[in-house]
Design an enzyme around this catalytic site. Structure first.
Site, short mmCIF file in Angstrom:
data_model
loop_
_atom_site.label_atom_id
_atom_site.label_comp_id
_atom_site.label_asym_id
_atom_site.label_seq_id
_atom_site.Cartn_x
_atom_site.Cartn_y
_atom_site.Cartn_z
N SER A 174 0.82 -1.21 0.00
CA SER A 174 0.00 0.00 0.00
C SER A 174 0.86 1.27 0.00
O SER A 174 1.66 1.46 -0.90
CB SER A 174 -0.95 -0.06 1.20
N ASP A 201 -1.95 6.44 -3.72
CA ASP A 201 -0.88 5.65 -3.09
C ASP A 201 -0.47 4.53 -4.06
O ASP A 201 -0.97 4.47 -5.18
CB ASP A 201 -1.28 5.16 -1.69
N ASP A 228 -0.96 1.37 -4.40
CA ASP A 228 -1.91 0.38 -4.90
C ASP A 228 -3.23 1.02 -5.30
O ASP A 228 -4.21 0.32 -5.60
CB ASP A 228 -2.14 -0.76 -3.89
N ASP A 272 -5.68 2.61 -3.89
CA ASP A 272 -6.97 2.60 -3.19
C ASP A 272 -7.20 3.90 -2.44
O ASP A 272 -8.34 4.28 -2.20
CB ASP A 272 -7.13 1.37 -2.27
MG MG Z 1 -3.30 1.52 -0.33
#
Ligand code: MG
Length: 453
Positions: free
Chosen positions: A98, A240, A242, A244
């Site tokens: 993440s 970020d 990834d 999300d």
């Molecule tokens: Mg993330």
């Protein structure tokens, strides 16, 4: 040597130290053993250079248990979660750390709905892993490996289907996006093209060599702030690694803070589909103001995406999210999704003909403080108990024990809780002014220092 962290949120460790191919293979074996032979798991990764190494090891473990694997390659966390549900898989795995720096990587396990494991699922996983209780298939029972490259396009399609693409596209917004060379690099331009935007895309190469620490907070995104000003853009977005989480920059190049992502995105979604909103106990009360303006109520759950999703499903919520830049629209998927945040913010701009700074000014302003301190095992409970006795007697205090302690006072609140993923204690407070919020944080910090020296 660091220790592998195995928590309800998944596994996280340092590459070359705790998170080895051996460890990754063992978690593939573990997840495969729990699901059982003949089941199907979707696997995808963010762009970190350690992704292929971990993916190979995890695939090995899964296939050896007789589980079939659909390899998505590189995709965002919301795209992998959506693919898990769309392909009717029995589970999913996301290889990502993440917002954590490049030294780290992690493994996140998904239910068939695409949301993370619940507490029981995480406990079962840990138990099988600790016991090395794996079930290996014989030569004819090995899992099948296939690949699928539709996750990104399907994700963008799902986002576009949820909102008024034509209304946004007529505005021809100029948008700057910082994808931090992460998993948002591929999907975000596809979305913004559909939304008719002129895109200035920085850190847009999906090689995972992050141009700055991949957490979308103000100190990391100075390049984005400048690019918004230089290009006279309508808005800037930071993702970020990834993709999300999302942070928003207004048209003057000002970072407006991650707490605004949920509030502004929910404002758009609620105007179209009224209904309750789910969030956690430490998200800004801006969401209460936004929901109240739409005649909707807010359901508060303990911190953690899985808890918020549970509340969303239990209360039939039409939108959800967490304060750290996470917006969740169940019409798209059951996970935080930066593309949902982007589309909703642009939709709000299109609906209202307002600028981002005008939208920000339309929501009551609060001062929020988030602090943390190292916390040995067991100390958090003592701090919470002392804080409860100290704050319960304040006039008008309402206590909530669902996750550590949250105390609501007239016009303000303070929460103290142990982190789910790190040995730290978090103290979070919000009030209309700095002196009130600082006094609350100081009081709880002083209580914590009597326990943690
Ligand atoms: Mg993330």
């Amino acid at each position: 040597m660091d220790r592998l962290m195995v928590t309800v949120s998944g596994v996280r460790g340092t590459i070359g130290q705790s998170l080895t191919p051996l460890a990754a293979c063992q978690f593939g074996l573990t997840f495969g053993t729990i699901l059982g032979r003949g089941k199907t798991v979707v696997v995808g990764a963010d762009t970190r250079p350690s992704g292929p190494m971990l993916r190979g090891a995890i695939l090995s473990g899964l296939l050896a248990t007789g589980v079939n694997v659909v390899d998505l390659g590189v995709a965002s966390t919301p795209a992998i979660a959506l693919a898990t549900r769309r392909l009717r898989a029995d589970g999913g795995i996301i290889i990502t750390a993440s917002h954590n720096p490049i030294e780290y990587n992690g493994i996140k396990f998904l239910q068939p709905t695409g949301t993370g494991l619940d507490a029981q699922g995480a406990a079962d996983l840990k138990a099988v892993w600790e016991a090395s209780g794996w079930t290996l298939a014989d030569s004819l029972g090995q899992g099948r490996l296939t690949s699928d490259d539709t996750a990104a396009a399907a994700h963008v399609e799902a986002v576009c289907n949820a909102y008024d693409v034509a209304a946004i596209a007529t505005k021809r917004f100029t948008v700057v996006v910082d994808s931090v060379n992460g998993a948002g690099c591929g999907e975000t331009p596809m979305l913004l093209q559909r939304l008719g935007c002129r895109l200035i895309h920085i850190n847009s190469q999906p090689h995972g060599l992050f141009a700055h620490p991949p957490e979308p907070v103000e100190e990391n995104i100075s390049e984005l702030l400048q690019a918004v000003r230089d290009n006279h853009a309508d808005v800037g977005f930071a993702q970020d690694a990834d993709a999300d989480r999302l942070a928003i920059v207004d048209e003057t190049g000002r970072f407006i803070g991650e707490e605004y992502t949920l509030a502004l995105a929910a404002g758009y979604a609620l105007a179209r589909r009224p209904g309750p909103v789910a969030t956690n106990l430490v998200t800004s009360r801006m969401i209460d103001d936004v929901a109240a303006a739409a005649g909707a109520r807010v359901v508060r759950a303990p911190t953690g995406e899985a808890n918020v999703i549970s509340a969303l499903l239990a209360h039939g919520c039409v939108f959800a999210g967490e304060g750290g830049g996470g917006a969740i629209d169940p019409a798209v998927g059951l996970t935080r999704d930066s593309l949902v945040g982007i589309a909703c913010l642009l939709g709000r701009l299109a609906d209202t003909d307002a600028s981002v700074s005008q939208l920000v000014d339309s929501i009551p302003r609060y001062v929020m403080r988030k602090t943390k301190m190292p916390c040995p095992l067991g100390a958090a409970e003592k701090v919470v108990a002392l804080a409860r006795s100290a704050l319960a007697c304040r006039p008008g205090a309402t206590l909530n024990d669902a996750d550590g302690l949250r105390v609501d006072l007239p016009g303000a609140w303070v929460a103290v809780r142990a982190s789910n993923t790190e040995p730290i204690l978090r103290i979070i407070a919000e009030a209309p002014d700095a002196s009130t919020v600082d006094a609350l944080v100081a009081q709880v910090t002083a209580i914590a220092r009597t326990v943690i020296r």
